[in-house]
Design a protein around this motif. Structure first.
Motif, short mmCIF file in Angstrom:
data_model
loop_
_atom_site.label_atom_id
_atom_site.label_comp_id
_atom_site.label_asym_id
_atom_site.label_seq_id
_atom_site.Cartn_x
_atom_site.Cartn_y
_atom_site.Cartn_z
N ALA A 1 -4.86 9.15 4.67
CA ALA A 1 -3.51 8.22 4.81
C ALA A 1 -4.12 6.73 4.91
CB ALA A 1 -2.91 8.52 6.13
N THR A 2 -3.21 5.71 4.21
CA THR A 2 -3.43 4.31 4.45
C THR A 2 -2.19 3.71 4.69
OG1 THR A 2 -2.66 3.75 1.97
CG2 THR A 2 -5.02 4.59 2.31
N THR A 3 -2.02 2.68 5.67
CA THR A 3 -1.40 1.91 5.89
C THR A 3 -1.63 0.62 6.28
OG1 THR A 3 0.87 1.52 7.35
CG2 THR A 3 -0.91 2.54 8.54
N GLY A 4 -0.87 -0.55 5.98
CA GLY A 4 -1.55 -1.75 6.41
C GLY A 4 -0.58 -3.11 5.55
N ILE A 5 -1.24 -4.03 5.43
CA ILE A 5 -0.51 -5.29 4.97
C ILE A 5 -1.43 -5.95 4.16
CG2 ILE A 5 0.49 -7.46 5.62
CD1 ILE A 5 0.99 -6.54 8.67
N ALA A 6 -0.89 -5.96 2.95
CA ALA A 6 -1.53 -6.51 1.58
C ALA A 6 -1.56 -7.71 1.36
CB ALA A 6 -1.45 -5.49 0.55
N GLY A 7 -0.22 -8.32 1.87
CA GLY A 7 0.24 -9.70 1.63
C GLY A 7 1.05 -9.91 0.65
N PRO A 8 1.48 -11.22 -0.11
CA PRO A 8 0.80 -12.33 0.40
C PRO A 8 1.38 -12.86 2.02
CG PRO A 8 2.36 -13.02 -1.17
CD PRO A 8 2.47 -11.55 -1.18
N MET A 9 2.47 -12.25 2.40
CA MET A 9 3.09 -12.57 3.63
C MET A 9 3.20 -11.36 4.51
SD MET A 9 5.99 -15.23 2.32
CE MET A 9 7.19 -14.31 3.11
N SER A 10 3.16 -11.65 5.87
CA SER A 10 3.31 -10.36 6.49
C SER A 10 4.64 -10.34 7.28
CB SER A 10 2.38 -10.42 7.89
OG SER A 10 2.47 -9.62 8.92
N PRO A 11 5.16 -9.20 7.20
CA PRO A 11 6.62 -8.85 7.60
C PRO A 11 6.73 -8.73 8.92
CG PRO A 11 5.89 -6.85 6.71
CD PRO A 11 5.06 -7.95 6.42
N ASP A 12 5.85 -8.68 9.54
CA ASP A 12 5.90 -8.36 11.13
C ASP A 12 4.83 -9.04 11.93
OD1 ASP A 12 3.47 -7.08 10.76
OD2 ASP A 12 4.17 -4.99 11.28
N GLY A 13 4.15 -10.12 11.25
CA GLY A 13 3.46 -10.96 12.35
C GLY A 13 1.84 -10.61 12.16
N GLN A 14 1.64 -9.60 11.96
CA GLN A 14 0.07 -8.99 11.79
C GLN A 14 -0.62 -9.72 10.67
OE1 GLN A 14 -0.99 -5.15 12.73
NE2 GLN A 14 1.29 -4.57 12.67
N PRO A 15 -1.94 -10.20 10.65
CA PRO A 15 -2.62 -10.83 9.77
C PRO A 15 -2.63 -10.07 8.47
CG PRO A 15 -3.80 -10.72 11.70
CD PRO A 15 -2.75 -9.95 12.13
N VAL A 16 -2.42 -10.73 7.33
CA VAL A 16 -2.75 -10.15 5.84
C VAL A 16 -4.13 -9.52 6.11
CG1 VAL A 16 -2.75 -10.67 3.70
CG2 VAL A 16 -0.92 -11.52 4.86
#
Length: 158
Positions: A100-115
């Motif tokens: 499994a994969t989950t995360g924030i690829a950007g360019p912006m973060s929808p929930d404040g966690q770092p890209v």
């Protein structure tokens, strides 16, 4: 031999079947594995659960966990990996391995966690492991690196 080729070969040696659950990688892990000749012998299928509600509905991720921490969390990755084993079950038996994969690829973060915040998980009948990363780069490079690392994590687990 590439890492995806090594993963398919190792799963074949073990006689194990694989399921893949993806969010930020959007099918890259699955596509990389499908590119390997012979992958049909080990790959049961995959789920791209990009929307948060689909992580609960299709993969059984705890809705309370999602409400409390959002979809980008190590426990969410673990539950996605465990859930995809059940989701792609054949003949009443879960797949032997879930990635499994989950995360924030950007360019912006929808929930404040770092890209670049990424959580990867691998689950087997023997247990699960999660790797949390902070990747750098643009959206495409974060997604590509996360997919490659997910395959490497599965290899390490086997």
């Amino acid at each position: 031999m590439s890492e995806p080729e090594r993963l398919v070969a190792r799963l074949s040696q073990l006689g194990w079947r694989l399921g893949v659950a993806e969010s930020l990688t959007g099918g890259l892990v699955l596509s990389t594995i499908v590119d390997v000749a012979g992958s049909s012998q080990v790959l049961r299928g995959g789920v791209v659960a990009y929307a948060t509600d689909l992580k609960a509905a299709l993969l059984g991720v705890d809705e309370t966990l999602l409400a409390a921490h959002g979809p980008v969390h190590p426990r969410v990755a673990r539950q996605m990996a465990e859930g995809v084993r059940r989701t792609v079950a054949g003949a009443g038996e879960p797949a032997d391995v879930g990635i499994a994969t989950t995360g924030i690829a950007g360019p912006m973060s929808p929930d404040g966690q770092p890209v670049g915040t990424v959580h990867l998980a691998v689950a087997t009948a023997l247990g699960s492991r999660v790797e949390s990363l902070r990747l750098r780069g643009d959206r495409a490079s974060i997604r590509a690196e996360a997919a490659a690392r997910a395959i490497r994590l599965a290899l390490d687990a086997l």
